[in-house]
Design a protein around this motif. Structure first.
Motif, PDB file in Angstrom:
ATOM      1  N   SER A 199      47.758  43.409  38.159  1.00 40.87           N
ATOM      2  CA  SER A 199      47.150  43.367  36.826  1.00 40.87           C
ATOM      3  C   SER A 199      45.865  44.180  36.801  1.00 40.87           C
ATOM      4  CB  SER A 199      46.872  41.916  36.421  1.00 40.87           C
ATOM      5  OG  SER A 199      48.056  41.146  36.419  1.00 40.87           O
ATOM      6  N   MET A 200      45.085  44.103  37.875  1.00 44.05           N
ATOM      7  CA  MET A 200      43.863  44.913  37.947  1.00 44.05           C
ATOM      8  C   MET A 200      44.182  46.404  38.002  1.00 44.05           C
ATOM      9  SD  MET A 200      41.549  42.695  40.602  1.00 44.05           S
ATOM     10  CE  MET A 200      40.876  41.098  40.129  1.00 44.05           C
ATOM     11  N   ARG A 201      45.266  46.747  38.700  1.00 43.95           N
ATOM     12  CA  ARG A 201      45.645  48.160  38.755  1.00 43.95           C
ATOM     13  C   ARG A 201      46.036  48.683  37.384  1.00 43.95           C
ATOM     14  NH1 ARG A 201      49.444  48.413  44.217  1.00 43.95           N
ATOM     15  NH2 ARG A 201      47.737  48.296  45.748  1.00 43.95           N
ATOM     16  N   GLN A 202      46.665  47.841  36.558  1.00 44.79           N
ATOM     17  CA  GLN A 202      47.098  48.271  35.235  1.00 44.79           C
ATOM     18  C   GLN A 202      45.957  48.332  34.235  1.00 44.79           C
ATOM     19  OE1 GLN A 202      50.140  49.394  34.655  1.00 44.79           O
ATOM     20  NE2 GLN A 202      50.684  48.973  36.774  1.00 44.79           N
ATOM     21  N   LYS A 203      44.839  47.690  34.533  1.00 42.60           N
ATOM     22  CA  LYS A 203      43.741  47.689  33.574  1.00 42.60           C
ATOM     23  C   LYS A 203      43.106  49.066  33.493  1.00 42.60           C
ATOM     24  CE  LYS A 203      39.341  45.511  32.379  1.00 42.60           C
ATOM     25  NZ  LYS A 203      38.783  46.829  32.020  1.00 42.60           N
ATOM     26  N   SER A 204      42.764  49.449  32.298  1.00 40.34           N
ATOM     27  CA  SER A 204      42.117  50.741  32.105  1.00 40.34           C
ATOM     28  C   SER A 204      40.721  50.708  32.702  1.00 40.34           C
ATOM     29  CB  SER A 204      42.030  51.073  30.612  1.00 40.34           C
ATOM     30  OG  SER A 204      43.321  51.113  30.042  1.00 40.34           O
ATOM     31  N   PRO A 205      40.255  51.842  33.235  1.00 44.71           N
ATOM     32  CA  PRO A 205      38.906  51.850  33.824  1.00 44.71           C
ATOM     33  C   PRO A 205      37.833  51.720  32.761  1.00 44.71           C
ATOM     34  CG  PRO A 205      39.823  54.061  33.765  1.00 44.71           C
ATOM     35  CD  PRO A 205      40.929  53.135  33.345  1.00 44.71           C
ATOM     36  N   GLU A 206      36.683  51.267  33.203  1.00 44.69           N
ATOM     37  CA  GLU A 206      35.554  51.159  32.289  1.00 44.69           C
ATOM     38  C   GLU A 206      35.156  52.550  31.797  1.00 44.69           C
ATOM     39  OE1 GLU A 206      32.086  49.544  34.023  1.00 44.69           O
ATOM     40  OE2 GLU A 206      31.384  48.675  32.144  1.00 44.69           O
ATOM     41  N   LEU A 207      34.938  52.651  30.481  1.00 42.84           N
ATOM     42  CA  LEU A 207      34.686  53.945  29.861  1.00 42.84           C
ATOM     43  C   LEU A 207      33.294  54.436  30.228  1.00 42.84           C
ATOM     44  CD1 LEU A 207      36.153  55.925  28.031  1.00 42.84           C
ATOM     45  CD2 LEU A 207      34.974  54.905  26.090  1.00 42.84           C
TER      46      LEU A 207
ATOM     47  N   LYS B 226      36.418  49.136  36.836  1.00 40.43           N
ATOM     48  CA  LYS B 226      37.316  48.545  35.852  1.00 40.43           C
ATOM     49  C   LYS B 226      36.602  47.581  34.919  1.00 40.43           C
ATOM     50  CE  LYS B 226      41.060  50.506  37.421  1.00 40.43           C
ATOM     51  NZ  LYS B 226      42.205  49.768  37.911  1.00 40.43           N
ATOM     52  N   GLY B 227      35.318  47.302  35.148  1.00 39.24           N
ATOM     53  CA  GLY B 227      34.616  46.355  34.293  1.00 39.24           C
ATOM     54  C   GLY B 227      35.124  44.934  34.412  1.00 39.24           C
ATOM     55  N   LEU B 228      35.594  44.550  35.588  1.00 38.00           N
ATOM     56  CA  LEU B 228      36.141  43.210  35.799  1.00 38.00           C
ATOM     57  C   LEU B 228      35.014  42.202  35.935  1.00 38.00           C
ATOM     58  CD1 LEU B 228      38.876  44.193  38.401  1.00 38.00           C
ATOM     59  CD2 LEU B 228      39.243  43.644  35.991  1.00 38.00           C
ATOM     60  N   GLY B 229      35.265  40.997  35.466  1.00 35.28           N
ATOM     61  CA  GLY B 229      34.274  39.941  35.539  1.00 35.28           C
ATOM     62  C   GLY B 229      34.165  39.362  36.934  1.00 35.28           C
ATOM     63  N   VAL B 230      33.068  38.670  37.179  1.00 34.05           N
ATOM     64  CA  VAL B 230      32.849  38.062  38.490  1.00 34.05           C
ATOM     65  C   VAL B 230      33.885  36.979  38.763  1.00 34.05           C
ATOM     66  CG1 VAL B 230      31.193  36.802  39.926  1.00 34.05           C
ATOM     67  CG2 VAL B 230      30.392  38.570  38.350  1.00 34.05           C
ATOM     68  N   ASP B 231      34.297  36.261  37.727  1.00 33.62           N
ATOM     69  CA  ASP B 231      35.281  35.196  37.916  1.00 33.62           C
ATOM     70  C   ASP B 231      36.628  35.754  38.369  1.00 33.62           C
ATOM     71  OD1 ASP B 231      35.523  36.513  35.532  1.00 33.62           O
ATOM     72  OD2 ASP B 231      36.332  34.781  34.444  1.00 33.62           O
ATOM     73  N   VAL B 232      37.012  36.918  37.832  1.00 34.98           N
ATOM     74  CA  VAL B 232      38.289  37.521  38.227  1.00 34.98           C
ATOM     75  C   VAL B 232      38.219  38.012  39.673  1.00 34.98           C
ATOM     76  CG1 VAL B 232      39.951  39.333  37.707  1.00 34.98           C
ATOM     77  CG2 VAL B 232      38.756  38.159  35.847  1.00 34.98           C
ATOM     78  N   ILE B 233      37.117  38.659  40.043  1.00 39.95           N
ATOM     79  CA  ILE B 233      36.948  39.132  41.425  1.00 39.95           C
ATOM     80  C   ILE B 233      36.931  37.960  42.391  1.00 39.95           C
ATOM     81  CG2 ILE B 233      35.428  40.383  42.991  1.00 39.95           C
ATOM     82  CD1 ILE B 233      36.712  42.205  41.022  1.00 39.95           C
ATOM     83  N   ALA B 234      36.214  36.887  42.032  1.00 35.98           N
ATOM     84  CA  ALA B 234      36.146  35.706  42.906  1.00 35.98           C
ATOM     85  C   ALA B 234      37.523  35.068  43.059  1.00 35.98           C
ATOM     86  CB  ALA B 234      35.143  34.703  42.334  1.00 35.98           C
TER      87      ALA B 234
END
Length: 650
Positions: free
Chosen positions: A138-146, A45-53
């Motif tokens: 919110s993470m589930r709704q995010k589009s995956p990294e292209l 999903k291309g999520l940032g480290v801050d969001v995962i943490a």
């Protein structure tokens, strides 16, 4: 006046570091289980480290109720196992300090931990659960990294399927592209074929920009044509360069927390109780309204319920609250002289009217059935909401109680097994926690589905483990050998009659000399007592005699003590043959099956329970026969010993 003694500080210093270490380990394990469960929603999903943490922080807070009881169990097992292995518990008991006094500072600590766990469940956990689930959705709704793969269709762009045969990773050019536009449905799809192309994302990360070279496009024009046309028109376009803008939101957008805050996971005790009360009132109101409507519904235009005069309250269907008071007038009662003959409706009608009547009745019955099924589903949803809120309310208390129970299981168990480290305590802790988790999950599901009351399902695990904690504490305080295999082997032998072999060794030092006359006299006396016992107890007892009398076990105990006393006396003999012959003397066994009912009322009860008493009677007769054989062996060995002793004396 209460004073903290040096021993209390020592116990706390031994427990607290182990507790913190095991808590961190258990929390890490349950976090890995959480990661394994939701790994598909996080990867790609291309999520940032801050969001995962942030997600892992809230997940760690949410997993504390699962990790805390296991950590307490493991830490208490290791602490008291170490104390027992290093004989420190033995030294404390030798000094007159009981196990309960040794556990006293940790009991106080566990009460504080349980209190803190309650306030954590009530004040912190709802906020942590709200933020964690909101962030996860919110993470589930995010589009995956292209990341366009080669040689397969890519369907992660909403409304489009993209195929790329080959791509240049250095320049980003895509070759042999095929794009299916299904945003208007499969029947109105369009296809674009291109020799090559390049894809970029707009600076605001809301659209994809495609530049295509040398290709064709095919578009279905079914909507533009007439509906009765057999041939569907389409449009074909050939291009050298074509630019397309596709909607693709690559940003991470947080959902509003208010929706999750209104769920049962985001409420404290006061809010849960308020919801249970309000939904319960709504359920009662709906039930009363449905029941009144069922009683007042006319069948064959006959009202079977007498409506009283007076003001009644009308309930609003949407809100479930009182709306207004209206006046209902009593309807006239319909008096019927005899029951209605339904078959008479069909006698004077043709077959067509009869079939019409039946179809109308069937459709009306089906319509009423569907109506009441819908009403039942509405009430079932409301009851399910009440149960989910009640379950969450009970969880505020079960965690605190589980912490105390696990301590009273782990600490006495550690004092019994006396094994420290991470070996045996870890195995026992995992086994007990899995047992607790299975029981707790089973109770939770039964309470959630309405099979049992909510409080029964949520407190099922505590009801199962509480006797276990009481048992281990009692055994540890009384220094009982719970895990002594010899004790269980002896119990098994005592109950089922497993024979034992006598071992007598030749002594090097003789404290007393064996007198031949005394030995002969003792053996003759033993033979007389054995014969008297055999005469007093018949060889084959009937069903009634077995349950009312049996073989006298008190006399058998006395006889066994005399045999052992004679063997002990003769073991001082200097003759090797005498000592060897003593090993042939059997060890008399006193079994429950010899005399199963020492109380008359118990024997009569077992006689009445006829089918169950027969197998016991048959097995008891077998053990009695074995006992008579052993007694006969005693007489035989006594005669041989008398002969050996007299031979030596002559």
């Amino acid at each position: 006046m209460f004073r903290i003694k040096r021993m209390d500080i020592f116990i706390l210093q031994s427990f607290v570091p182990l507790f913190l270490m095991t808590f961190c380990i258990c929390l890490f394990i349950v976090l890995m289980q959480f990661l394994w469960r939701y790994i598909d929603d996080l990867v790609g999903k291309g999520l940032g480290v801050d969001v995962i943490a942030e997600l892992f922080f809230y997940a760690a807070l949410t997993m504390i109720p699962m990790a805390l009881p296991l950590a307490i169990l493991l830490a208490s097992l290791m602490t008291f196992g170490n104390l027992g292995e290093q004989f420190e518990l033995t030294a404390m008991k030798a000094s007159g300090i009981s196990l309960i006094r040794t556990m006293a500072p940790l009991i106080v600590l566990m009460v504080l931990v349980a209190t803190g766990a309650f306030f954590f469940q009530n004040n912190v956990l709802p906020i942590a659960q709200t933020k964690m689930w909101t962030l996860l959705y919110s993470m589930r709704q995010k589009s995956p990294e292209l990341e366009i793969p080669e040689g397969v269709f890519y369907d992660q762009i909403p409304g489009y399927n993209l195929f790329v045969q080959e791509k240049n990773r250095e320049t980003g050019v895509l070759y042999d592209m095929m794009i299916y536009d299904v945003s208007r449905g499969f029947e109105n799809s369009s296809i674009i074929l291109a020799d090559s192309g390049k894809m970029t994302i707009t600076p605001d990360k809301t659209h994809l920009f495609l530049r295509l070279w040398k290709g064709e496009s095919f578009e279905n024009l079914k909507d533009a044509g007439a509906s009765n046309m057999k041939n569907v028109p389409y449009r074909r376009e050939t291009f050298d360069t074509k630019e397309i803008m596709l909607r693709f939101d690559a940003n991470f957008n947080r959902m509003d927390e208010q929706g999750m805050r209104n769920q049962y996971v985001g409420k404290n005790m006061a809010e849960l109780q308020a919801t249970i009360d309000s939904v319960g009132e709504r359920v009662d109101s709906l039930g009363n309204r449905y029941g009144t409507a069922l009683r007042e519904y006319p069948f064959f235009n006959v009202v079977n319920y007498r409506l009283p005069e007076g003001a009644i309250t009308v309930i609003n269907e949407d809100t479930g609250m009182p709306e207004e008071e209206v006046k209902k007038v009593r309807m006239p009662d319909v008096q019927m002289a005899k029951p209605m003959d339904v078959d008479s409706l069909f006698r004077g009608s043709s077959s067509g009217y009869t079939l019409n009547y039946l179809n109308l009745a069937l459709s009306k019955a089906q319509r009423m059935k569907q109506e009441y099924e819908y009403k039942g589903l509405v009430l079932a949803d409301e009851m399910k909401s009440i149960r989910r809120h009640a379950i969450e309310l009970q969880k505020k208390f079960t965690l605190s109680f589980a912490c105390i129970i696990f301590f009273f299981i782990g600490a006495p168990l550690g004092a019994i097994i006396r094994k420290g480290g991470l070996g045996t305590p870890l195995v026992i802790s995992v086994f007990l926690f899995i047992f607790y988790y299975i029981i707790d999950n089973m109770g939770y599901k039964m309470a959630r589905d309405g099979k049992v009351e909510v409080w029964e399902g949520m407190w099922l695990s505590a009801a199962v483990l509480l006797p276990l904690g009481v048992f281990f504490t009692y055994k540890a305080v009384n220094d009982s050998a719970v895990f002594n295999k010899d004790a269980y082997i002896n119990l098994f032998r005592k109950f089922f009659g497993v024979s034992e072999t006598r071992h007598v060794e030749m002594k090097e030092v003789f404290m007393t000399e064996v007198e031949p006359l005394v030995a002969t006299e003792r053996l003759e006396k033993l033979k007389i007592r054995v014969n008297e016992y055999l005469a007093a107890n018949p060889p084959k007892q009937s069903y009634t005699a077995y349950w009312l009398k049996g073989y006298d076990r008190d006399e058998l105990h006395s006889l066994r003590e005399e045999v052992e006393s004679d063997v002990e006396y003769l073991s001082n003999s200097r003759e090797k043959m005498v000592v060897l012959k003593l090993m042939d003397m059997p060890i008399l066994r006193s079994l429950w099956f010899h005399e199963p009912s020492r109380r008359k009322w118990l024997g009569i009860t077992m006689m009445i329970v006829f089918p169950l008493g027969i197998p016991v009677w048959l097995y008891g007769r077998k053990t009695q026969k074995q006992l008579r054989d052993e007694l006969a062996t005693v007489i035989k060995v006594s005669d041989e010993l008398i002969a050996l002793v007299n031979k030596k004396s002559n």
